[in-house]
Scaffold this motif. Structure first.
Motif, PDB file in Angstrom:
ATOM      1  N   SER A  84       0.813  -1.219   0.000  1.00 18.03           N
ATOM      2  CA  SER A  84       0.000   0.000   0.000  1.00 18.03           C
ATOM      3  C   SER A  84       0.848   1.272   0.000  1.00 18.03           C
ATOM      4  O   SER A  84       0.436   2.284  -0.572  1.00 18.03           O
ATOM      5  CB  SER A  84      -0.974   0.004   1.179  1.00 18.03           C
TER       6      SER A  84
ATOM      7  N   SER B 115      -4.082  -1.040   2.348  1.00 24.87           N
ATOM      8  CA  SER B 115      -4.753  -1.651   1.200  1.00 24.87           C
ATOM      9  C   SER B 115      -6.257  -1.751   1.446  1.00 24.87           C
ATOM     10  O   SER B 115      -7.050  -1.534   0.524  1.00 24.87           O
ATOM     11  CB  SER B 115      -4.158  -3.027   0.887  1.00 24.87           C
TER      12      SER B 115
ATOM     13  N   PHE C 137      -6.989  -5.672  -5.961  1.00 26.01           N
ATOM     14  CA  PHE C 137      -6.903  -6.119  -4.580  1.00 26.01           C
ATOM     15  C   PHE C 137      -7.031  -7.633  -4.491  1.00 26.01           C
ATOM     16  O   PHE C 137      -7.763  -8.248  -5.269  1.00 26.01           O
ATOM     17  CB  PHE C 137      -7.987  -5.431  -3.745  1.00 26.01           C
TER      18      PHE C 137
ATOM     19  N   VAL D 184      -2.535  -5.103  -2.303  1.00 23.95           N
ATOM     20  CA  VAL D 184      -2.910  -4.234  -3.411  1.00 23.95           C
ATOM     21  C   VAL D 184      -1.770  -4.178  -4.417  1.00 23.95           C
ATOM     22  O   VAL D 184      -0.595  -4.240  -4.052  1.00 23.95           O
ATOM     23  CB  VAL D 184      -3.290  -2.807  -2.931  1.00 23.95           C
TER      24      VAL D 184
END
Length: 162
Positions: free
Chosen positions: A75, A93, A115, A123
């Motif tokens: 993320s 994420s 995702f 992610v």
């Protein structure tokens, strides 16, 4: 005013043509705006993808600080890359999976966030050609194919932020 049938037909035809031109002219005038928005999203997607790919090989570190490029977690890499195009993403994420708009896997465009797992814990970013750029473990920032193997089996959803 007295019109014969021929004159009235000509007036109605002229009015219909004028109306048609006005309507289609309006559509033509709005087309450049749509094209400009698409070009802008495409330009931002290129900026974001290039920023992420420039970090290829950078080591993975869970919980990596967003104030460094020495390490990334999944993320923080997305947050870093999107920031290069002036877009602020949330830190995790899970939070990133709630921004933008839903997009189906079959309609992914470069720059879309993808995702994995349920609930979301990973992610990546779609870069085209069935590939994503992301980071996890070794080798750090890398690319993977999402249409086969582990990534296909654990795909959850996607969001369009651009």
């Amino acid at each position: 005013m007295k019109y014969n049938l021929n004159q009235l037909t000509k007036k109605i035809a002229a009015a219909a043509i004028a109306l048609s031109i006005a309507i289609s002219g309006g559509a033509l005038l709005s087309a450049p705006k749509a094209e400009a928005a698409t070009a802008s999203a495409s330009s931002k997607a290129t900026t974001i993808i290039n920023a992420a790919k420039a970090q290829m090989g950078t080591p993975y570190k869970f919980g990596a600080s967003t104030s460094t490029t020495k390490y990334f977690d999944c993320s923080s890499l997305m947050k870093y890359a999107y920031k290069k195009a002036g877009i602020t993403l949330p830190r995790t994420s899970k939070a990133q999976s709630k921004v933008g708009t839903y997009v189906s896997k079959s309609n992914l465009k470069p720059g879309d966030l993808v995702f994995f797992y349920s609930p979301v814990t990973h992610v990546g970013m779609y870069i085209g050609g069935g590939k994503i750029v992301h980071t996890y473990g070794k080798p750090g920032v890398t690319t993977s194919t999402i249409n086969s193997g582990w990534w296909k089996d654990h795909y959850n959803t996607a969001r369009r932020v651009l």
